[in-house]
Design an enzyme around this catalytic site. Structure first.
Site, PDB file in Angstrom:
ATOM      1  CB  CYS A  33      -0.927  -0.056   1.216  1.00 51.37           C
ATOM      2  SG  CYS A  33      -1.637   1.505   1.714  1.00 51.37           S
ATOM      3  CB  CYS A  36       0.369   2.040   4.119  1.00 53.36           C
ATOM      4  SG  CYS A  36      -1.312   1.467   3.913  1.00 53.36           S
TER       5      CYS A  36
END
Lengths: 108, 316
Positions: A33, A36
């Site tokens: 991700c 993230c």
């Protein structure tokens, strides 16, 4: 990685989060991700600057699907703030430091 | 009075970071206001931060992950002395030199400004969107696809990004419906062929999404056939939107020339805007090619244009 931000897992989650004197921000994340990764250094800064008032822990959703499912996490990054083991606030999506601090300030 | 910089670069996708590499190597010590994290493409690194495998960036025969590519661009710019601020510019004043750029109430000044703020994905504009964002509705297939393992989901759109998301999501979904408002795709041939060959993908042509169902989680999409007018419900637990982009030019309204669609106007074969000393590159001024490589190429042009313009104006 910062020593202030501990990793929690399906097996250590309850103990860590319920047992904490300070409010705990759980960062639901995964290796794949991009957003993230972008907020990880910001969370480290927040954890360092506000140590003693708020705790930040990380939970890798790839390795720990149970906790993610229990709290209906369907998008990452998701941050959930826990107080006395109960979820208080949920922040979905990556945000800048200013905005994150503004969202977290009520817990500090 | 704040320090006066030679160059400020606003935005940090392939265009902004290439401009940073070139202007840093030209000893212009650029300050890059790179934006702040978000789960849309309006973030440091830009649209590639939301992609997985990039297969068409030259130099990577086996492909490279989008975020990894952008981290490498950034590291390369840092190596030559580019300075970064991980925040968003909130105001600019391009009416007099040195130009002013603000982050909140912090003021920065520069002799030249390079605009590379890129474009943000469009959303559907539905009422239920905000409520269900992150609860089944997603702007980031790479972030959220994982949560839809074994489920029936849909992608809205018909361009390369839509098909790329759809193909990626078939790794998780049991069935994927591609909802497109026309009866043919805009996407490149290779992506169309791959999507049509994928047995998990079903196409729903001439269809638009009109509503979202579900209180705390997405339970379905209300769709309308634009030719017959028939309204039906598509039972999906995930909906991914890839219907195009809008340039991030709000900051420059009334100061830089724009086309009707909001894209910045640059003088042909250059990065010059209508304001002397302000240069634009990447998707913020390109609605035709919109590739990482063309953005990077135009970022290089902007850095060279800025360097020569500064030299001609006695700034070294």
């Amino acid at each position: 990685m910062s020593q202030l931000i501990a990793n929690v897992s399906d097996s250590t989650f309850d103990e860590t989060v319920a047992g904490s004197a300070e409010p705990v921000v759980v960062d639901f994340w995964a290796e794949w991700c991009g957003p993230c990764k972008m907020i990880a250094p910001i969370l480290e800064e927040i954890a360092t600057e506000h140590a003693g008032k708020i705790r930040v822990v990380k939970l890798n959703v790839d390795d720990n699907p149970d906790v993610a499912r229990r709290f209906d996490v369907m998008s990452i990054p998701t941050l959930i703030v826990f107080k006395d083991g109960r979820p208080q606030k949920r922040l979905i999506g990556a945000k800048g430091k200013g905005q994150l601090l503004q969202e977290l300030t009520e817990f500090m | 009075m704040p320090d006066i910089r030679k160059v400020i670069i606003i935005g940090s996708g392939p265009a902004g970071l290439t401009a940073a590499i070139y202007s840093a190597r030209a000893s212009l010590h650029p300050l890059v206001i790179e934006g702040e994290p978000s789960s849309t493409s309006d973030q440091p690194g830009g649209q590639l931060m939301l992609t997985t495998e990039v297969e068409n960036y030259p130099g990577f025969p086996d492909g490279i992950m989008g975020p990894e590519l952008m981290m490498s661009f950034r590291a390369q710019a840092e190596r030559f002395g580019a300075e970064f601020i991980t925040e968003k510019a909130t105001r600019v004043d391009l009416s007099s030199r040195p130009f002013g750029v603000w982050i909140g109430d912090r003021e920065f000044r520069a002799e030249a400004v390079i605009v590379s703020t890129g474009a943000t994905s469009l959303m559907l504009g539905l009422e239920d969107e905000t409520r269900l964002l992150g609860h089944g509705l997603s702007t980031c297939a790479t972030c959220d696809g994982f949560f839809f393992r074994g489920q029936e989901i849909a992608v809205v759109g018909g361009g390369d990004s839509a098909l790329e998301e759809a193909l990626f999501l078939t790794k998780f979904a049991s069935k994927l419906t591609l909802i497109h408002r026309r009866d043919e795709l805009r996407a490149s041939r290779i992506m169309q062929d791959r999507a049509r060959a994928n047995e998990k993908i079903e196409f729903l042509w001439d269809t638009v999404v009109e509503g979202l169902l579900g209180d705390s989680k997405l339970e379905g999409a209300v769709v309308r056939n634009v030719k017959t007018g028939a309204v039906t419900t598509l039972p999906v637990t995930g909906l991914f939107v890839a219907i195009g982009h809008r340039p991030n030019t709000d900051l420059f309204k009334g100061q830089l020339d724009m086309e009707d669609n909001g894209y910045l106007v640059t003088r042909p074969d250059s990065s010059f805007t209508n304001v002397e000393g302000v240069f634009a590159c990447g998707d913020v001024q390109d609605h035709t090619y919109r590739q990482a490589i063309t953005a990077a190429g135009s970022g290089c042009m902007a850095a060279i244009d800025a360097e020569r313009w500064l030299a001609a104006h006695g700034v070294h």
